[in-house]
Design a protein around this motif. Structure first.
Motif, mmCIF file in Angstrom:
data_model
loop_
_atom_site.group_PDB
_atom_site.id
_atom_site.type_symbol
_atom_site.label_atom_id
_atom_site.label_comp_id
_atom_site.label_asym_id
_atom_site.label_seq_id
_atom_site.Cartn_x
_atom_site.Cartn_y
_atom_site.Cartn_z
ATOM 1 N N ALA A 216 -20.879 -61.940 -1.409
ATOM 2 C CA ALA A 216 -21.433 -61.223 -0.925
ATOM 3 C C ALA A 216 -21.927 -60.006 -0.198
ATOM 4 O O ALA A 216 -22.899 -60.028 -1.489
ATOM 5 N N GLY A 217 -22.108 -59.848 0.476
ATOM 6 C CA GLY A 217 -23.203 -59.065 1.282
ATOM 7 C C GLY A 217 -23.905 -59.976 2.448
ATOM 8 O O GLY A 217 -25.069 -59.230 3.418
ATOM 9 N N GLY A 218 -23.401 -61.348 2.974
ATOM 10 C CA GLY A 218 -24.047 -62.342 3.755
ATOM 11 C C GLY A 218 -22.708 -61.655 5.393
ATOM 12 O O GLY A 218 -21.684 -62.411 4.977
ATOM 13 N N VAL A 219 -23.096 -61.887 6.593
ATOM 14 C CA VAL A 219 -21.827 -61.037 7.005
ATOM 15 C C VAL A 219 -22.408 -61.693 8.105
ATOM 16 O O VAL A 219 -23.510 -61.688 9.170
ATOM 17 N N ILE A 220 -21.965 -62.544 9.431
ATOM 18 C CA ILE A 220 -21.933 -63.468 10.374
ATOM 19 C C ILE A 220 -20.971 -62.136 11.097
ATOM 20 O O ILE A 220 -20.704 -61.256 11.603
ATOM 21 N N VAL A 221 -22.412 -61.556 12.646
ATOM 22 C CA VAL A 221 -22.375 -61.456 14.050
ATOM 23 C C VAL A 221 -22.081 -61.983 15.033
ATOM 24 O O VAL A 221 -22.388 -62.969 15.403
ATOM 25 N N VAL A 222 -20.924 -61.316 15.792
ATOM 26 C CA VAL A 222 -20.754 -62.555 16.584
ATOM 27 C C VAL A 222 -20.315 -61.758 18.008
ATOM 28 O O VAL A 222 -20.540 -60.496 18.653
ATOM 29 N N ASP A 223 -19.805 -62.414 19.042
ATOM 30 C CA ASP A 223 -19.952 -61.873 20.456
ATOM 31 C C ASP A 223 -18.528 -61.355 20.670
ATOM 32 O O ASP A 223 -17.820 -61.682 19.889
ATOM 33 N N GLU A 224 -18.325 -60.833 22.097
ATOM 34 C CA GLU A 224 -16.969 -60.794 22.328
ATOM 35 C C GLU A 224 -16.076 -61.980 21.917
ATOM 36 O O GLU A 224 -14.535 -62.051 21.864
ATOM 37 N N ALA A 225 -16.676 -63.194 22.598
ATOM 38 C CA ALA A 225 -15.610 -64.661 22.320
ATOM 39 C C ALA A 225 -15.209 -64.863 21.722
ATOM 40 O O ALA A 225 -14.383 -65.956 20.528
ATOM 41 N N GLY A 226 -16.027 -64.029 20.463
ATOM 42 C CA GLY A 226 -16.174 -64.110 18.651
ATOM 43 C C GLY A 226 -16.824 -65.706 18.305
ATOM 44 O O GLY A 226 -17.028 -66.239 17.381
ATOM 45 N N GLY B 135 -20.038 -70.653 8.536
ATOM 46 C CA GLY B 135 -19.226 -70.195 9.251
ATOM 47 C C GLY B 135 -18.380 -69.350 8.159
ATOM 48 O O GLY B 135 -17.137 -68.747 9.019
ATOM 49 N N LEU B 136 -18.628 -68.648 7.382
ATOM 50 C CA LEU B 136 -17.866 -67.917 6.155
ATOM 51 C C LEU B 136 -19.018 -66.834 5.909
ATOM 52 O O LEU B 136 -19.897 -66.442 5.862
ATOM 53 N N SER B 137 -17.971 -65.453 6.105
ATOM 54 C CA SER B 137 -18.921 -64.240 5.225
ATOM 55 C C SER B 137 -19.173 -64.792 3.462
ATOM 56 O O SER B 137 -18.803 -66.034 3.105
ATOM 57 N N SER B 138 -19.883 -64.543 3.096
ATOM 58 C CA SER B 138 -21.291 -65.052 1.847
ATOM 59 C C SER B 138 -19.948 -64.426 0.739
ATOM 60 O O SER B 138 -19.925 -64.894 -0.127
ATOM 61 N N ARG B 139 -18.721 -63.640 1.154
ATOM 62 C CA ARG B 139 -17.812 -63.951 0.205
ATOM 63 C C ARG B 139 -16.776 -64.024 -0.309
ATOM 64 O O ARG B 139 -16.533 -64.315 -0.758
ATOM 65 N N ARG B 140 -16.252 -64.829 1.633
ATOM 66 C CA ARG B 140 -15.716 -65.681 1.328
ATOM 67 C C ARG B 140 -16.463 -67.029 0.373
ATOM 68 O O ARG B 140 -15.256 -67.753 0.119
ATOM 69 N N ILE B 141 -17.665 -67.238 0.814
ATOM 70 C CA ILE B 141 -17.766 -68.420 -0.080
ATOM 71 C C ILE B 141 -18.250 -67.902 -1.492
ATOM 72 O O ILE B 141 -18.372 -68.999 -2.177
ATOM 73 N N GLY B 142 -18.146 -67.033 -1.814
ATOM 74 C CA GLY B 142 -18.255 -66.878 -3.540
ATOM 75 C C GLY B 142 -16.584 -66.985 -4.005
ATOM 76 O O GLY B 142 -16.867 -67.230 -5.146
ATOM 77 N N GLU B 143 -15.670 -67.003 -3.024
ATOM 78 C CA GLU B 143 -14.811 -66.995 -3.129
ATOM 79 C C GLU B 143 -14.612 -68.737 -3.336
ATOM 80 O O GLU B 143 -13.176 -69.022 -4.428
ATOM 81 N N MET B 144 -14.611 -69.313 -2.639
ATOM 82 C CA MET B 144 -14.443 -70.633 -2.218
ATOM 83 C C MET B 144 -15.222 -70.855 -3.924
ATOM 84 O O MET B 144 -15.083 -72.134 -3.797
ATOM 85 N N ALA B 145 -16.676 -70.884 -4.472
ATOM 86 C CA ALA B 145 -17.214 -70.919 -5.299
ATOM 87 C C ALA B 145 -16.261 -71.368 -6.422
ATOM 88 O O ALA B 145 -16.653 -71.594 -7.277
ATOM 89 N N ALA B 146 -15.344 -70.493 -6.192
ATOM 90 C CA ALA B 146 -14.505 -70.311 -7.951
ATOM 91 C C ALA B 146 -13.338 -71.199 -7.268
ATOM 92 O O ALA B 146 -13.293 -71.484 -8.572
ATOM 93 N N GLU B 147 -13.358 -71.651 -6.949
ATOM 94 C CA GLU B 147 -12.157 -72.273 -6.231
ATOM 95 C C GLU B 147 -12.261 -74.105 -6.369
ATOM 96 O O GLU B 147 -12.173 -74.516 -6.635
#
Length: 143
Positions: free
Chosen positions: A99-109, A67-79
């Motif tokens: 970074a490079g993996g991005v979630i696509v969401v609908d109008e409700a998120g 439920g997170l961008s792959s950029r955020r997962i990379g940050e999590m990997a450092a932590e």
């Protein structure tokens, strides 16, 4: 709309590759997945190196899985490197913490799919994913 159509996936891919061309990037590979991490569409440019299909898919699928961008997962990997490393063995489509993996969401998120791009620097990969999503008139998750 609660899903990414094949036409939208093709638009995402074409726009992501075009953006990479405008930036003069290395050959890119782009995967578009539905909300269940099933592949909708994939393309790789001539000259793309091996494993790019798996890396692009892993960036997108990992983002959906956590439920997170792959950029955020990379940050999590450092932590929390042990935690993120352990996920690789249970993630059926892979998990790439860059970074490079991005979630696509609908109008409700709610997640309706994800885009994974690989081939250049992770920052540039993410820029191309975002450009593709915008071109398809869809919304990227803010994470």
């Amino acid at each position: 709309m609660g899903y990414i159509s094949l036409d939208q996936a093709r638009t995402i891919i074409a726009a992501a590759l075009a953006h990479g061309g405008q930036l003069g990037l290395k050959p890119l590979s782009v995967a578009v997945l539905d909300s269940g991490s099933h592949l909708i569409a994939f393309e790789r440019q001539d000259g793309s190196s091996t494993l790019r299909a798996q890396i692009a898919t892993g960036k997108a699928a990992g983002a959906l899985a956590l439920g997170l961008s792959s950029r955020r997962i990379g940050e999590m990997a450092a932590e929390r490197p042990s935690f993120v490393a352990s996920l690789g063995t249970i993630a059926p489509a892979g998990l790439i913490p860059a970074a490079g993996g991005v979630i696509v969401v609908d109008e409700a998120g709610r997640a309706i799919g994800a885009v994974g791009v690989t081939g250049d620097t992770s920052d540039n990969d993410e820029l191309c994913a975002l450009a593709g999503i915008a071109a398809a008139k869809l919304k990227a998750q803010n994470a």
